[in-house]
Design an enzyme around this catalytic site. Structure first.
Site, mmCIF file in Angstrom:
data_model
loop_
_atom_site.group_PDB
_atom_site.id
_atom_site.type_symbol
_atom_site.label_atom_id
_atom_site.label_comp_id
_atom_site.label_asym_id
_atom_site.label_seq_id
_atom_site.Cartn_x
_atom_site.Cartn_y
_atom_site.Cartn_z
ATOM 1 N N HIS A 173 -25.078 65.004 51.188
ATOM 2 C CA HIS A 173 -24.959 66.449 51.037
ATOM 3 C C HIS A 173 -26.310 66.689 50.470
ATOM 4 C CE1 HIS A 173 -22.826 69.970 49.224
ATOM 5 N NE2 HIS A 173 -23.992 69.855 48.693
ATOM 6 N N ASP A 175 -16.047 70.136 57.305
ATOM 7 C CA ASP A 175 -15.960 70.170 55.769
ATOM 8 C C ASP A 175 -14.704 71.011 55.398
ATOM 9 O OD1 ASP A 175 -16.827 69.713 53.315
ATOM 10 O OD2 ASP A 175 -18.321 71.236 53.273
ATOM 11 N N HIS A 208 -12.150 66.539 54.041
ATOM 12 C CA HIS A 208 -11.705 66.309 52.797
ATOM 13 C C HIS A 208 -9.950 66.554 53.066
ATOM 14 C CE1 HIS A 208 -15.496 66.858 50.569
ATOM 15 N NE2 HIS A 208 -15.787 67.920 51.588
ATOM 16 N N HIS A 227 -16.364 65.223 59.300
ATOM 17 C CA HIS A 227 -16.627 65.523 57.741
ATOM 18 C C HIS A 227 -15.349 66.268 57.473
ATOM 19 C CE1 HIS A 227 -19.200 66.795 54.234
ATOM 20 N NE2 HIS A 227 -18.070 67.328 53.944
ATOM 21 N N LYS A 237 -21.599 58.014 51.697
ATOM 22 C CA LYS A 237 -21.638 59.310 51.236
ATOM 23 C C LYS A 237 -22.648 59.635 50.161
ATOM 24 C CE LYS A 237 -21.341 63.840 51.375
ATOM 25 N NZ LYS A 237 -20.446 64.891 52.040
ATOM 26 N N LEU A 272 -19.892 75.215 49.532
ATOM 27 C CA LEU A 272 -21.206 74.482 49.352
ATOM 28 C C LEU A 272 -21.686 73.448 50.394
ATOM 29 C CD1 LEU A 272 -20.973 73.923 45.466
ATOM 30 C CD2 LEU A 272 -22.694 75.468 46.608
ATOM 31 N N HIS A 299 -23.067 69.199 57.011
ATOM 32 C CA HIS A 299 -22.996 70.750 56.782
ATOM 33 C C HIS A 299 -24.385 71.581 56.786
ATOM 34 C CE1 HIS A 299 -23.106 69.262 52.611
ATOM 35 N NE2 HIS A 299 -21.756 69.173 52.706
#
Ligand code: DOR
Ligand code: ZN
Length: 346
Positions: free
Chosen positions: A136, A247, A15, A13, A99, A219, A174
Protein backbone atom coordinates in the site's frame (compact mmCIF):
# COMPACT_ATOMS: atom_id res chain seq x y z
CA UNK A 1 -16.44 -6.16 -32.05
CA UNK A 2 -19.53 -6.99 -30.02
CA UNK A 3 -18.20 -10.03 -28.24
CA UNK A 4 -14.90 -10.88 -26.59
CA UNK A 5 -13.78 -14.10 -24.91
CA UNK A 6 -10.90 -14.09 -22.43
CA UNK A 7 -9.22 -16.65 -20.23
CA UNK A 8 -11.15 -16.36 -16.96
CA UNK A 9 -9.84 -13.23 -15.22
CA UNK A 10 -8.29 -12.99 -11.75
CA UNK A 11 -8.44 -10.19 -9.21
CA UNK A 12 -4.98 -9.48 -7.81
CA UNK A 13 -6.24 -7.32 -4.91
CA UNK A 14 -9.53 -8.08 -3.17
CA UNK A 15 -11.13 -7.47 0.23
CA UNK A 16 -13.56 -10.24 1.18
CA UNK A 17 -13.84 -9.49 4.94
CA UNK A 18 -15.24 -12.23 7.16
CA UNK A 19 -18.52 -13.60 8.58
CA UNK A 20 -21.76 -12.16 7.16
CA UNK A 21 -19.97 -9.70 4.87
CA UNK A 22 -17.82 -12.49 3.39
CA UNK A 23 -20.92 -14.52 2.73
CA UNK A 24 -22.61 -11.59 0.94
CA UNK A 25 -19.71 -10.48 -1.27
CA UNK A 26 -17.92 -13.74 -2.12
CA UNK A 27 -20.37 -14.80 -4.87
CA UNK A 28 -19.95 -11.37 -6.50
CA UNK A 29 -16.25 -12.11 -7.10
CA UNK A 30 -16.57 -15.85 -7.72
CA UNK A 31 -19.13 -15.26 -10.48
CA UNK A 32 -16.51 -13.76 -12.82
CA UNK A 33 -13.07 -14.34 -11.30
CA UNK A 34 -11.19 -17.63 -10.97
CA UNK A 35 -8.73 -16.48 -8.30
CA UNK A 36 -8.04 -13.48 -6.15
CA UNK A 37 -5.30 -12.20 -3.88
CA UNK A 38 -7.13 -11.83 -0.58
CA UNK A 39 -6.24 -8.86 1.59
CA UNK A 40 -5.42 -9.67 5.22
CA UNK A 41 -6.70 -6.49 6.91
CA UNK A 42 -9.31 -8.20 9.05
CA UNK A 43 -9.86 -7.23 12.67
CA UNK A 44 -7.58 -8.65 14.04
CA UNK A 45 -5.34 -8.92 10.97
CA UNK A 46 -4.15 -12.17 9.39
CA UNK A 47 -0.56 -12.24 10.58
CA UNK A 48 0.49 -15.90 10.77
CA UNK A 49 0.44 -18.80 8.36
CA UNK A 50 -2.01 -20.62 10.62
CA UNK A 51 -4.40 -17.65 10.56
CA UNK A 52 -4.15 -17.44 6.76
CA UNK A 53 -4.93 -21.17 6.46
CA UNK A 54 -7.96 -20.78 8.75
CA UNK A 55 -9.19 -17.72 6.82
CA UNK A 56 -8.82 -19.62 3.53
CA UNK A 57 -10.99 -22.41 4.97
CA UNK A 58 -13.69 -19.89 5.97
CA UNK A 59 -13.67 -18.46 2.44
CA UNK A 60 -13.94 -21.88 0.82
CA UNK A 61 -16.72 -22.84 3.24
CA UNK A 62 -18.64 -19.69 2.24
CA UNK A 63 -18.55 -20.48 -1.46
CA UNK A 64 -22.02 -21.28 -2.80
CA UNK A 65 -22.44 -24.79 -4.21
CA UNK A 66 -21.42 -25.01 -7.85
CA UNK A 67 -19.10 -21.98 -7.77
CA UNK A 68 -15.36 -22.42 -8.19
CA UNK A 69 -12.95 -19.84 -6.82
CA UNK A 70 -9.40 -20.01 -5.49
CA UNK A 71 -8.45 -17.57 -2.75
CA UNK A 72 -4.73 -16.74 -2.81
CA UNK A 73 -3.87 -15.76 0.72
CA UNK A 74 -1.64 -13.00 2.03
CA UNK A 75 -0.02 -12.28 5.37
CA UNK A 76 -0.25 -8.88 7.00
CA UNK A 77 3.31 -7.69 7.65
CA UNK A 78 3.94 -6.39 11.16
CA UNK A 79 7.13 -5.45 12.95
CA UNK A 80 6.83 -8.79 14.77
CA UNK A 81 6.41 -11.00 11.67
CA UNK A 82 8.68 -14.03 11.86
CA UNK A 83 10.66 -14.70 8.64
CA UNK A 84 10.56 -18.45 9.34
CA UNK A 85 6.75 -18.46 9.62
CA UNK A 86 6.47 -16.58 6.32
CA UNK A 87 8.86 -19.01 4.61
CA UNK A 88 7.01 -22.04 6.01
CA UNK A 89 3.60 -20.67 4.93
CA UNK A 90 4.94 -19.99 1.43
CA UNK A 91 6.56 -23.43 1.16
CA UNK A 92 3.30 -25.07 2.27
CA UNK A 93 1.38 -23.18 -0.44
CA UNK A 94 -0.71 -21.33 2.15
CA UNK A 95 0.33 -17.82 1.15
CA UNK A 96 1.00 -16.22 -2.22
CA UNK A 97 2.21 -12.82 -1.00
CA UNK A 98 2.80 -10.61 2.02
CA UNK A 99 1.01 -7.27 2.39
CA UNK A 100 2.70 -4.14 3.63
CA UNK A 101 0.53 -1.42 5.10
CA UNK A 102 2.36 1.59 6.46
CA UNK A 103 0.86 1.96 9.96
CA UNK A 104 -2.19 4.21 9.83
CA UNK A 105 -2.39 4.41 6.02
CA UNK A 106 -5.88 2.94 5.65
CA UNK A 107 -8.64 0.67 7.00
CA UNK A 108 -7.33 -1.59 9.79
CA UNK A 109 -3.71 -0.67 9.24
CA UNK A 110 -2.85 0.16 12.85
CA UNK A 111 -0.68 -2.98 13.14
CA UNK A 112 1.28 -2.04 10.02
CA UNK A 113 4.91 -1.04 9.71
CA UNK A 114 6.40 2.09 11.30
CA UNK A 115 10.08 1.23 11.32
CA UNK A 116 11.28 -0.51 8.15
CA UNK A 117 14.47 -1.69 9.84
CA UNK A 118 12.29 -4.03 11.90
CA UNK A 119 11.02 -5.89 8.81
CA UNK A 120 14.34 -6.12 7.03
CA UNK A 121 14.77 -9.81 7.94
CA UNK A 122 11.36 -10.72 6.54
CA UNK A 123 11.95 -8.79 3.34
CA UNK A 124 15.34 -10.45 2.85
CA UNK A 125 13.77 -13.88 3.35
CA UNK A 126 11.04 -12.99 0.83
CA UNK A 127 13.63 -11.87 -1.72
CA UNK A 128 15.45 -15.17 -1.21
CA UNK A 129 12.36 -17.32 -1.80
CA UNK A 130 10.76 -15.07 -4.47
CA UNK A 131 7.62 -14.31 -2.44
CA UNK A 132 6.03 -11.04 -3.64
CA UNK A 133 5.43 -8.07 -1.35
CA UNK A 134 2.16 -6.23 -2.05
CA UNK A 135 2.56 -2.61 -1.01
CA UNK A 136 0.00 0.00 0.00
CA UNK A 137 2.05 2.90 -1.32
CA UNK A 138 1.17 5.96 0.72
CA UNK A 139 3.16 7.77 3.37
CA UNK A 140 1.32 8.56 6.57
CA UNK A 141 3.28 11.70 7.51
CA UNK A 142 0.57 14.21 8.46
CA UNK A 143 2.66 16.98 6.87
CA UNK A 144 2.27 15.38 3.42
CA UNK A 145 -0.84 16.36 1.47
CA UNK A 146 -3.12 13.36 0.88
CA UNK A 147 -2.95 13.89 -2.89
CA UNK A 148 0.87 13.66 -2.78
CA UNK A 149 1.20 10.65 -0.52
CA UNK A 150 1.79 8.09 -3.29
CA UNK A 151 4.48 10.09 -5.05
CA UNK A 152 6.24 10.81 -1.74
CA UNK A 153 6.03 7.13 -0.74
CA UNK A 154 7.86 6.08 -3.90
CA UNK A 155 10.70 8.44 -3.18
CA UNK A 156 10.95 8.13 0.60
CA UNK A 157 10.03 4.49 1.21
CA UNK A 158 9.57 2.24 -1.79
CA UNK A 159 12.67 3.03 -3.75
CA UNK A 160 14.98 2.89 -0.68
CA UNK A 161 13.42 -0.40 0.52
CA UNK A 162 13.79 -1.98 -2.93
CA UNK A 163 17.41 -0.80 -3.20
CA UNK A 164 18.16 -2.20 0.25
CA UNK A 165 16.61 -5.58 -0.63
CA UNK A 166 17.86 -6.65 -4.07
CA UNK A 167 15.68 -9.30 -5.66
CA UNK A 168 12.58 -8.40 -3.64
CA UNK A 169 9.56 -8.80 -5.91
CA UNK A 170 7.08 -5.98 -5.30
CA UNK A 171 3.57 -5.16 -6.44
CA UNK A 172 2.64 -1.50 -6.04
CA UNK A 173 -1.02 -1.93 -5.24
CA UNK A 174 -3.75 0.30 -6.65
CA UNK A 175 -1.52 2.94 -8.23
CA UNK A 176 -3.35 6.24 -8.65
CA UNK A 177 -0.80 8.57 -10.22
CA UNK A 178 1.33 9.14 -13.29
CA UNK A 179 4.25 9.05 -10.83
CA UNK A 180 3.34 5.42 -10.04
CA UNK A 181 3.05 4.51 -13.72
CA UNK A 182 6.38 6.18 -14.54
CA UNK A 183 8.17 4.55 -11.60
CA UNK A 184 7.00 1.06 -12.62
CA UNK A 185 8.12 1.64 -16.20
CA UNK A 186 11.52 2.88 -15.05
CA UNK A 187 12.24 -0.27 -13.06
CA UNK A 188 12.98 -3.91 -13.81
CA UNK A 189 10.77 -6.96 -13.95
CA UNK A 190 10.66 -7.48 -10.20
CA UNK A 191 8.23 -4.54 -9.91
CA UNK A 192 4.59 -4.74 -11.03
CA UNK A 193 1.49 -2.69 -10.28
CA UNK A 194 -2.19 -3.31 -9.91
CA UNK A 195 -4.75 -0.79 -11.10
CA UNK A 196 -8.34 -0.71 -9.83
CA UNK A 197 -11.51 -0.42 -11.85
CA UNK A 198 -12.65 2.73 -10.08
CA UNK A 199 -9.37 4.62 -10.53
CA UNK A 200 -9.78 4.10 -14.29
CA UNK A 201 -13.18 5.82 -14.11
CA UNK A 202 -13.25 8.53 -11.46
CA UNK A 203 -11.04 11.48 -10.64
CA UNK A 204 -11.18 13.65 -7.54
CA UNK A 205 -13.89 15.88 -9.01
CA UNK A 206 -16.26 12.93 -9.00
CA UNK A 207 -15.86 12.71 -5.23
CA UNK A 208 -16.21 16.39 -4.44
CA UNK A 209 -18.09 18.36 -7.11
CA UNK A 210 -21.83 18.80 -6.66
CA UNK A 211 -21.92 17.33 -3.16
CA UNK A 212 -19.67 14.81 -1.44
CA UNK A 213 -20.01 11.26 -2.79
CA UNK A 214 -19.00 8.84 -0.05
CA UNK A 215 -19.20 5.80 -2.34
CA UNK A 216 -16.37 7.27 -4.44
CA UNK A 217 -14.11 7.73 -1.42
CA UNK A 218 -11.32 5.18 -1.26
CA UNK A 219 -7.62 5.03 -0.45
CA UNK A 220 -5.46 5.96 -2.12
CA UNK A 221 -7.94 8.71 -2.95
CA UNK A 222 -8.62 9.35 -6.65
CA UNK A 223 -6.35 12.08 -8.03
CA UNK A 224 -6.75 14.75 -10.74
CA UNK A 225 -7.79 13.86 -14.30
CA UNK A 226 -4.27 13.83 -15.76
CA UNK A 227 -3.40 10.98 -13.38
CA UNK A 228 -6.53 9.03 -14.30
CA UNK A 229 -5.58 9.36 -17.97
CA UNK A 230 -2.09 8.00 -17.20
CA UNK A 231 -3.67 5.00 -15.45
CA UNK A 232 -6.00 4.33 -18.39
CA UNK A 233 -3.07 4.52 -20.79
CA UNK A 234 -1.03 2.08 -18.68
CA UNK A 235 -3.85 -0.40 -18.02
CA UNK A 236 -4.93 -0.52 -21.65
CA UNK A 237 -1.35 -0.68 -22.98
CA UNK A 238 -1.13 -4.45 -22.56
CA UNK A 239 2.28 -4.00 -20.88
CA UNK A 240 3.12 -6.98 -18.70
CA UNK A 241 3.73 -5.14 -15.46
CA UNK A 242 0.22 -3.62 -15.15
CA UNK A 243 -2.61 -5.90 -14.08
CA UNK A 244 -6.06 -5.83 -12.53
CA UNK A 245 -6.48 -5.58 -8.77
CA UNK A 246 -9.96 -4.26 -8.11
CA UNK A 247 -9.42 -3.36 -4.44
CA UNK A 248 -13.15 -4.05 -4.20
CA UNK A 249 -13.64 -3.12 -0.55
CA UNK A 250 -17.13 -3.57 0.88
CA UNK A 251 -18.40 -1.46 3.76
CA UNK A 252 -22.05 -1.46 4.81
CA UNK A 253 -23.78 1.74 3.68
CA UNK A 254 -24.09 3.32 7.14
CA UNK A 255 -20.31 3.12 7.53
CA UNK A 256 -19.81 4.91 4.19
CA UNK A 257 -22.64 7.43 4.48
CA UNK A 258 -21.38 8.88 7.71
CA UNK A 259 -19.76 11.99 9.17
CA UNK A 260 -16.52 9.97 9.07
CA UNK A 261 -17.05 7.57 6.18
CA UNK A 262 -14.90 4.51 5.50
CA UNK A 263 -12.66 4.24 2.44
CA UNK A 264 -13.52 1.69 -0.22
CA UNK A 265 -15.37 1.21 -3.51
CA UNK A 266 -17.26 -2.03 -4.07
CA UNK A 267 -16.67 -3.11 -7.68
CA UNK A 268 -16.71 -6.93 -7.56
CA UNK A 269 -20.16 -7.04 -9.14
CA UNK A 270 -19.58 -4.93 -12.25
CA UNK A 271 -15.82 -4.74 -12.81
CA UNK A 272 -15.71 -6.82 -16.00
CA UNK A 273 -18.42 -4.83 -17.88
CA UNK A 274 -16.81 -1.58 -16.71
CA UNK A 275 -13.37 -2.66 -17.91
CA UNK A 276 -14.75 -3.70 -21.29
CA UNK A 277 -16.29 -0.22 -21.58
CA UNK A 278 -13.02 1.54 -20.65
CA UNK A 279 -10.84 -0.59 -22.94
CA UNK A 280 -13.24 -0.26 -25.86
CA UNK A 281 -13.37 3.52 -25.44
CA UNK A 282 -9.58 3.55 -25.84
CA UNK A 283 -9.77 1.36 -28.93
CA UNK A 284 -7.80 -1.26 -26.99
CA UNK A 285 -10.36 -3.93 -26.21
CA UNK A 286 -7.91 -6.57 -27.41
CA UNK A 287 -5.60 -5.69 -24.48
CA UNK A 288 -8.24 -6.44 -21.83
CA UNK A 289 -7.04 -10.04 -21.92
CA UNK A 290 -3.49 -9.00 -20.97
CA UNK A 291 -4.67 -6.74 -18.15
CA UNK A 292 -7.32 -8.97 -16.60
CA UNK A 293 -6.23 -12.51 -17.48
CA UNK A 294 -2.54 -12.81 -18.41
CA UNK A 295 -0.24 -10.23 -16.82
CA UNK A 296 -1.17 -11.07 -13.22
CA UNK A 297 -0.52 -14.81 -13.50
CA UNK A 298 2.75 -14.06 -15.31
CA UNK A 299 3.94 -11.81 -12.46
CA UNK A 300 2.84 -14.29 -9.79
CA UNK A 301 4.31 -17.22 -11.78
CA UNK A 302 0.98 -19.02 -11.95
CA UNK A 303 -0.75 -20.57 -14.96
CA UNK A 304 -3.32 -18.60 -16.93
CA UNK A 305 -6.81 -19.96 -16.24
CA UNK A 306 -8.00 -22.51 -18.77
CA UNK A 307 -11.68 -21.62 -18.40
CA UNK A 308 -12.99 -18.57 -20.25
CA UNK A 309 -15.31 -15.61 -19.74
CA UNK A 310 -17.26 -13.96 -22.54
CA UNK A 311 -18.40 -10.34 -22.63
CA UNK A 312 -20.99 -9.13 -25.08
CA UNK A 313 -22.08 -5.65 -26.08
CA UNK A 314 -25.78 -5.06 -26.60
CA UNK A 315 -27.98 -2.08 -27.47
CA UNK A 316 -29.60 -1.84 -24.07
CA UNK A 317 -27.75 -0.66 -20.98
CA UNK A 318 -26.57 -3.41 -18.66
CA UNK A 319 -28.24 -3.63 -15.27
CA UNK A 320 -26.61 -4.72 -12.07
CA UNK A 321 -28.04 -4.44 -8.58
CA UNK A 322 -27.52 -1.00 -7.02
CA UNK A 323 -26.82 -2.73 -3.71
CA UNK A 324 -25.86 -6.16 -2.42
CA UNK A 325 -27.86 -7.23 0.61
CA UNK A 326 -26.57 -9.56 3.29
CA UNK A 327 -26.41 -10.00 7.02
CA UNK A 328 -23.83 -7.22 7.32
CA UNK A 329 -26.22 -4.65 5.80
CA UNK A 330 -26.55 -3.15 2.31
CA UNK A 331 -23.38 -2.55 0.29
CA UNK A 332 -23.61 -0.07 -2.58
CA UNK A 333 -22.20 -1.27 -5.89
CA UNK A 334 -19.87 1.22 -7.61
CA UNK A 335 -21.83 3.46 -10.00
CA UNK A 336 -19.67 4.64 -12.93
CA UNK A 337 -22.12 7.45 -13.67
CA UNK A 338 -22.62 6.45 -17.31
CA UNK A 339 -24.50 3.64 -19.03
CA UNK A 340 -22.54 0.50 -19.85
CA UNK A 341 -23.58 -1.78 -22.70
CA UNK A 342 -21.23 -4.67 -21.97
CA UNK A 343 -22.29 -7.65 -19.93
CA UNK A 344 -20.83 -11.00 -19.03
CA UNK A 345 -22.67 -13.76 -20.84
CA UNK A 346 -24.29 -16.39 -18.58
O1 DOR B 1 -10.25 2.20 -0.06
C1 DOR B 1 -9.69 1.33 0.56
N1 DOR B 1 -10.37 0.40 1.28
N2 DOR B 1 -8.36 1.30 0.55
C2 DOR B 1 -7.67 0.46 1.32
O2 DOR B 1 -6.47 0.50 1.28
C3 DOR B 1 -8.35 -0.43 2.26
C4 DOR B 1 -9.71 -0.72 1.83
C5 DOR B 1 -10.56 -1.37 2.91
O3 DOR B 1 -10.10 -2.34 3.53
O4 DOR B 1 -11.68 -0.93 3.13
ZN1 ZN C 1 -7.10 -2.74 -0.65
Amino acid sequence: MTQITLPRPDDWHLHLRDGAMLEAVLPESARHFARAIIMPNLVPPVVTGAQAAAYRERILAGLPAGMRFTPLMTLYLTEETDPADVAAAAAAGIVTAVKLYPAGATTNSASGVRDFDKVRGVLEKMAEIGLPLCVHGEVTDPAVDIFDREAVFIERVLDPVRRATPGLRVVMEHITTKDGVDYVRSQGEDLGATITTHHLIINRNHILVGGIKPHYYCLPVAKRESHRLALVEAATSGEARFFLGTDSAPHADPAKESACGCAGCFTATNTMPLLAHVFEAEGRLANLEAFASRNGPAFYRLPVNSETLTLEKTDTATHWPAKIFGGAGPVTVFDPGFPVFWHVTP
